[in-house]
Design an enzyme around this catalytic site. Structure first.
Site, PDB file in Angstrom:
ATOM      1  CE  LYS A  96      -9.476   4.436  14.524  1.00 47.41           C
ATOM      2  NZ  LYS A  96     -10.858   4.918  14.448  1.00 47.41           N
ATOM      3  CG  HIS A  99      -7.487   6.726   4.772  1.00 49.06           C
ATOM      4  ND1 HIS A  99      -8.383   7.504   4.102  1.00 49.06           N
ATOM      5  CD2 HIS A  99      -8.048   6.438   5.967  1.00 49.06           C
ATOM      6  CE1 HIS A  99      -9.451   7.662   4.832  1.00 49.06           C
ATOM      7  NE2 HIS A  99      -9.271   7.050   5.984  1.00 49.06           N
ATOM      8  CG  HIS A 102      -7.470  11.286   6.738  1.00 44.96           C
ATOM      9  ND1 HIS A 102      -7.237   9.977   7.027  1.00 44.96           N
ATOM     10  CD2 HIS A 102      -8.276  11.755   7.720  1.00 44.96           C
ATOM     11  CE1 HIS A 102      -7.861   9.656   8.146  1.00 44.96           C
ATOM     12  NE2 HIS A 102      -8.502  10.719   8.589  1.00 44.96           N
TER      13      HIS A 102
END
Ligand code: ARG
Length: 522
Positions: A96, A99, A102
């Site tokens: 994942k 982004h 985070h």
């Protein structure tokens, strides 16, 4: 609040109850008793307060000399005395995107680590990688249907994400295969993980973040059964709809899911296994989880279950919750595939910083390196400036504004100190004289640094350090504008140079705690 009233004030209201005396009378007694205190020039009673004026010469010399002597060590304490603390942060998910959301966990966690380290704790940094769960089943289905090994090796995480969005119900089946140790499924699992980790590592390198452990969720696969057994033994496990749960209704929470219908384990179960493992391995005094507030309930639930199991240390688990990051130009979501990758944000910010440098100081040497420091710093600072629980909207213009309460502003001030020190040469000896207001407010800020670090640590709030750095930079610039340094009379010049050196050191120390560099020149 008002420096004219003194440097410290002590209110006597609380003592009134204990001493059964009117607060002003108590204040008067204390003030009289302190008349000969060596640190203070004047101590007076005003109503219910004891107002204290410290003797400036002593204080100023102490602070400035202390900073200059300790340098990078200034602000450190040994409050922690080597006691173990865990900071779990970042914890991205395999396959994942890493982004912009985070980044907050990563930089807040990293800064909290540095703050606790500066307080003398023995800190272990853990990255609780999201490397387990049905998403791997989904990924395998997606890979089998639409995946192409070469394309993935080439397109990396972006390609994994593309096929991930196309997952199917069969996903659960494949995840079960991973859990059962099926050879093909586990091999694919490891490969996805490797690809993600390589990319994530690049980001950590750019942010200069490291971890002591990468024990992610899958690490606890073989450590969950004892938890389930213990829950059973203690009569905490209930079967509901075929799943095993712990009822948390008496505590006003939905049940905590321990095992799914098909017997596969859950997020919370792994977290409990992780907490038990960490207690055993690190014997922590505190264990911090730097995770966004969407997971508030999850942490409350499994902390409660551990408490119900009789783990007295459950009280030492702390969820350090923080708010969301969105981009100025619209929301972001993983589902629609409209995600903002942190890597792209870093690239863009560095590029924009490069353009500003070109515009403001095209003759600067090492423009690329400085643009890297400014652009990267601006992204980190933007994530650390506000109280961590607040949602923030990321704006390139805001974080790169050289005149606001921003990273480049503080960096610029640091570089300004540097250039003053270069021009002024080494500071000779000086005697502390009557200080100007700007000088004095600088010294009192410098003297506060250790306290700020300690409070930031106690409240898990790096923003205290961020704001302190801005305040110190502002105070220095106010000083710089109205206090001539080079060209002043020798004693004054020497003191002001020493003060400048101390400010530079403390700006660097504060920024180090945030994980941001200060360029030599800007
Ligand atoms: N991987 C999770 C996510 O990105 C965060 C993990 C939080 N830590 C934990 N111990 N549950 O949402």
């Amino acid at each position: 609040q008002d420096a004219k009233m003194g440097d410290y004030a002590f209110p006597c209201f609380k003592l009134a109850k204990v001493m059964r005396k009117a607060p002003p009378l108590i204040a008067k007694g204390i003030a009289e008793g302190m008349q000969d205190a060596p640190l203070f020039e004047k101590v007076e009673q005003v109503n219910a307060y004891v107002n204290m004026f410290i003797s400036k010469e002593e204080f100023v010399k102490d602070v400035v000399e202390d900073v200059l002597q300790k340098e990078g060590e200034y602000g450190k304490t040994n409050i922690g005395d080597g006691i173990p603390v865990i900071v779990e942060f970042s914890s991205p998910n395999i396959a994942k995107p890493f982004h912009i959301g985070h980044i907050r966990s990563t930089v807040i966690g990293n800064s909290i680590y540095k703050i606790y380290d500066a307080m003398g704790y023995k800190v272990t940094r853990i990255n609780h990688l999201g490397d387990y769960g049905t998403q791997f089943g989904k990924l395998i289905v997606a890979y089998k249907r639409w995946g192409d090994r070469e394309r993935i090796e080439e397109g990396k995480l972006k390609e994994l994400m593309r096929i991930y969005v196309k997952y199917h119900d069969e996903a659960r089946h494949y995840f079960k295969l991973i859990e059962d140790g099926d050879e093909e499924a586990t091999a694919l699992f490891s490969w996805f993980k490797e690809i993600t980790l390589k990319e994530v590592q690049k980001i950590y390198d750019r942010l200069n973040v490291t971890f002591d452990s990468y024990a992610g969720e899958s690490f606890y696969n073989d450590k969950m059964q004892p938890i389930v057994d213990e829950l059973k033994e203690k009569g905490l496990l209930k079967i509901s709809d075929g799943a095993a749960i712990v009822d948390l209704e008496p505590y006003g929470m939905p049940p905590c899911l321990i095992l799914k219908k098909d017997g596969s384990s859950l997020y919370a179960t792994r977290d409990m296994a992780a907490a038990v493992y960490r207690k055993k391995t690190y014997d922590f005094y505190k264990s911090l989880y730097v995770v966004a507030y969407q997971q508030d309930l999850h942490f409350k639930q499994f902390f409660k279950v551990l408490e119900l199991m009789g783990k007295e240390w459950a009280k030492d688990l702390v969820h350090v919750s923080y708010g969301m990051v969105s981009m100025e130009d619209g929301a972001m979501s993983t589902r629609t595939g409209k995600v903002v990758l942190l890597e792209d944000v870093l690239d863009k910010c560095v590029e924009k910083a490069r353009a500003v440098i070109e515009e403001k100081n095209a003759a600067l040497e090492n423009k690329d390196e400085i643009a890297r420091q400014v652009g990267t710093g601006a992204v980190i600072f933007g994530a650390l400036y506000n109280n961590k629980i607040k949602d923030i909207v990321f704006s390139f213009d805001k974080v790169l504004n050289f005149d606001g309460e921003t990273c480049p502003y503080v960096q610029y001030t640091g570089a300004r100190c540097n250039s003053v020190l270069k021009k002024g040469g080494a500071a000779g000896a000086y005697a502390v004289k009557e200080l100007t207001e700007e000088e004095y407010s600088l010294v009192s800020l410098l003297g506060n640094f250790g306290e700020v670090v300690k409070e930031a640590g106690e409240k898990y709030e790096p923003s205290y350090v961020t704001r302190y750095a801005v305040d110190l930079a502002k105070a220095y610039n106010r000083f710089y504008i109205s206090n001539k340094i080079i060209g002043s009379e020798e004693n004054v010049k020497n003191f002001r140079l020493a003060l400048t050196g101390a400010v530079k050191t403390v700006l660097e120390n504060a920024f180090r705690l945030l994980g941001i560099e200060i360029p030599e020149k800007m």
